[in-house]
Design an enzyme around this catalytic site. Sequence first.
Site, PDB file in Angstrom:
ATOM      1  N   ASN A  16       0.838  -1.216   0.000  1.00  0.00           N
ATOM      2  CA  ASN A  16       0.000   0.000   0.000  1.00  0.00           C
ATOM      3  C   ASN A  16       0.864   1.254   0.000  1.00  0.00           C
ATOM      4  O   ASN A  16       0.531   2.242  -0.654  1.00  0.00           O
ATOM      5  CB  ASN A  16      -0.956  -0.002   1.188  1.00  0.00           C
ATOM      6  CG  ASN A  16      -2.198  -0.822   0.907  1.00  0.00           C
ATOM      7  OD1 ASN A  16      -3.032  -0.432   0.103  1.00  0.00           O
ATOM      8  ND2 ASN A  16      -2.299  -1.982   1.543  1.00  0.00           N
ATOM      9  N   MET A  92       0.834  -2.337  12.283  1.00  0.00           N
ATOM     10  CA  MET A  92       0.140  -3.282  13.145  1.00  0.00           C
ATOM     11  C   MET A  92       0.245  -2.947  14.637  1.00  0.00           C
ATOM     12  O   MET A  92       0.126  -3.836  15.477  1.00  0.00           O
ATOM     13  CB  MET A  92       0.628  -4.717  12.847  1.00  0.00           C
ATOM     14  CG  MET A  92       0.422  -5.145  11.402  1.00  0.00           C
ATOM     15  SD  MET A  92      -1.211  -4.737  10.696  1.00  0.00           S
ATOM     16  CE  MET A  92      -2.015  -6.324  10.760  1.00  0.00           C
ATOM     17  N   LEU A  95      -2.755   2.671  17.998  1.00  0.00           N
ATOM     18  CA  LEU A  95      -2.359   4.002  18.477  1.00  0.00           C
ATOM     19  C   LEU A  95      -3.290   4.426  19.614  1.00  0.00           C
ATOM     20  O   LEU A  95      -4.499   4.210  19.553  1.00  0.00           O
ATOM     21  CB  LEU A  95      -2.422   5.009  17.329  1.00  0.00           C
ATOM     22  CG  LEU A  95      -1.399   4.784  16.209  1.00  0.00           C
ATOM     23  CD1 LEU A  95      -1.721   5.653  15.000  1.00  0.00           C
ATOM     24  CD2 LEU A  95       0.026   5.057  16.702  1.00  0.00           C
ATOM     25  N   ASN A 109      -6.482   5.070   7.684  1.00  0.00           N
ATOM     26  CA  ASN A 109      -6.082   3.670   7.789  1.00  0.00           C
ATOM     27  C   ASN A 109      -6.739   2.894   6.657  1.00  0.00           C
ATOM     28  O   ASN A 109      -7.825   3.246   6.203  1.00  0.00           O
ATOM     29  CB  ASN A 109      -6.545   3.086   9.130  1.00  0.00           C
ATOM     30  CG  ASN A 109      -6.122   1.644   9.309  1.00  0.00           C
ATOM     31  OD1 ASN A 109      -4.990   1.270   8.962  1.00  0.00           O
ATOM     32  ND2 ASN A 109      -6.997   0.816   9.847  1.00  0.00           N
ATOM     33  N   HIS A 111      -8.020  -1.010   5.776  1.00  0.00           N
ATOM     34  CA  HIS A 111      -8.328  -2.276   6.446  1.00  0.00           C
ATOM     35  C   HIS A 111      -8.945  -3.233   5.413  1.00  0.00           C
ATOM     36  O   HIS A 111      -9.796  -2.821   4.621  1.00  0.00           O
ATOM     37  CB  HIS A 111      -9.308  -2.017   7.594  1.00  0.00           C
ATOM     38  CG  HIS A 111      -9.651  -3.247   8.365  1.00  0.00           C
ATOM     39  ND1 HIS A 111      -8.785  -3.809   9.277  1.00  0.00           N
ATOM     40  CD2 HIS A 111     -10.741  -4.046   8.339  1.00  0.00           C
ATOM     41  CE1 HIS A 111      -9.339  -4.906   9.782  1.00  0.00           C
ATOM     42  NE2 HIS A 111     -10.523  -5.067   9.239  1.00  0.00           N
TER      43      HIS A 111
HETATM   44  C1  GAR Z   1      -3.094  -4.808   3.965  1.00  0.00           C
HETATM   45  O1  GAR Z   1      -3.937  -5.819   3.479  1.00  0.00           O
HETATM   46  C2  GAR Z   1      -3.841  -3.910   4.930  1.00  0.00           C
HETATM   47  O2  GAR Z   1      -5.178  -3.704   4.572  1.00  0.00           O
HETATM   48  C3  GAR Z   1      -3.727  -4.695   6.210  1.00  0.00           C
HETATM   49  O3  GAR Z   1      -2.420  -5.187   6.205  1.00  0.00           O
HETATM   50  C4  GAR Z   1      -1.995  -5.388   4.856  1.00  0.00           C
HETATM   51  C5  GAR Z   1      -0.689  -4.659   4.669  1.00  0.00           C
HETATM   52  O4  GAR Z   1      -0.142  -4.952   3.416  1.00  0.00           O
HETATM   53  N1  GAR Z   1      -3.988  -3.868   7.361  1.00  0.00           N
HETATM   54  C6  GAR Z   1      -4.614  -4.284   8.444  1.00  0.00           C
HETATM   55  O5  GAR Z   1      -5.015  -5.429   8.598  1.00  0.00           O
HETATM   56  C7  GAR Z   1      -4.813  -3.224   9.513  1.00  0.00           C
HETATM   57  N2  GAR Z   1      -5.819  -3.605  10.444  1.00  0.00           N
HETATM   58  P1  GAR Z   1       1.009  -4.034   2.801  1.00  0.00           P
HETATM   59  O6  GAR Z   1       2.126  -3.954   3.856  1.00  0.00           O
HETATM   60  O7  GAR Z   1       1.461  -4.781   1.585  1.00  0.00           O
HETATM   61  O8  GAR Z   1       0.431  -2.696   2.497  1.00  0.00           O
END
Ligand code: GAR
Length: 220
Positions: A16, A92, A95, A109, A111
């Site tokens: 992301n 992860m 906050l 954020n 999700h």
């Molecule tokens: C993503 O799928 C994001 O939506 C999730 O972690 C992954 C990170 O991927 N976030 C959560 O679960 C937050 N609660 P990335 O490091 O390749 O962006």
Amino acid sequence: MTRTKVGVLISGRGSNLQALLDAAADPAYPAEIALVMSNRPGAGGLSRARAAGIDARTIDHTAFENRESFEAALDEGLRAAGCEIICLAGFMRVLSAEFVSGWPNRILNIHPSLLPAFKGLDVQRRVIEAGCTLAGCTVHIVTPELDDGPILAQAAVPILPDDTEETLSARILEQEHRIYPAALAWLASERVRMVGRRAFVDGTSAIGALLAPEPDYSHS
Ligand code: GAR
């Protein structure tokens, strides 16, 4: 055009973050990534940021005595870099309410679920096990409640009969990479207005804005 400075917080591979870096490579995009910080040493996203010439630092939470001092280090770095918006991109750590209240309506954020369903961890496994036929992702404004707060953008994808956690995650991730840069652009160019719990973009509901043609980043 002055671009809004953004700090991105990560914990892992940073796909992301990459989508945000790619969007911000366009000079017409209203935000620039000024700083990337990871709470995990060696996170893949740190090399992505450095490859794009962005200041990338490790702020290892285990090296701090408590959450307060860890968050103080994040806050200090972000403010010193002139950041006005924070994007959590696979960050992860939860906050605290104190940290969040220092950045009112300024933290985004992403999700991997259609919130408010499936908050928390292990989302893709849980959504398959629940027998859902649709999954998706959400960009929302961060409030002290975990995976809560006004929704700016969502995208839905089908759950196919032979999906595994991996195949579904990949399908959702593709959409994450579309909606995160769009939502950041809206916030950075002051196109978002909050009415209670609802976020409106250019006076229309956030999902309506998503269904409209690709956002025009040069809009001011
Ligand atoms: C993503 O799928 C994001 O939506 C999730 O972690 C992954 C990170 O991927 N976030 C959560 O679960 C937050 N609660 P990335 O490091 O390749 O962006």
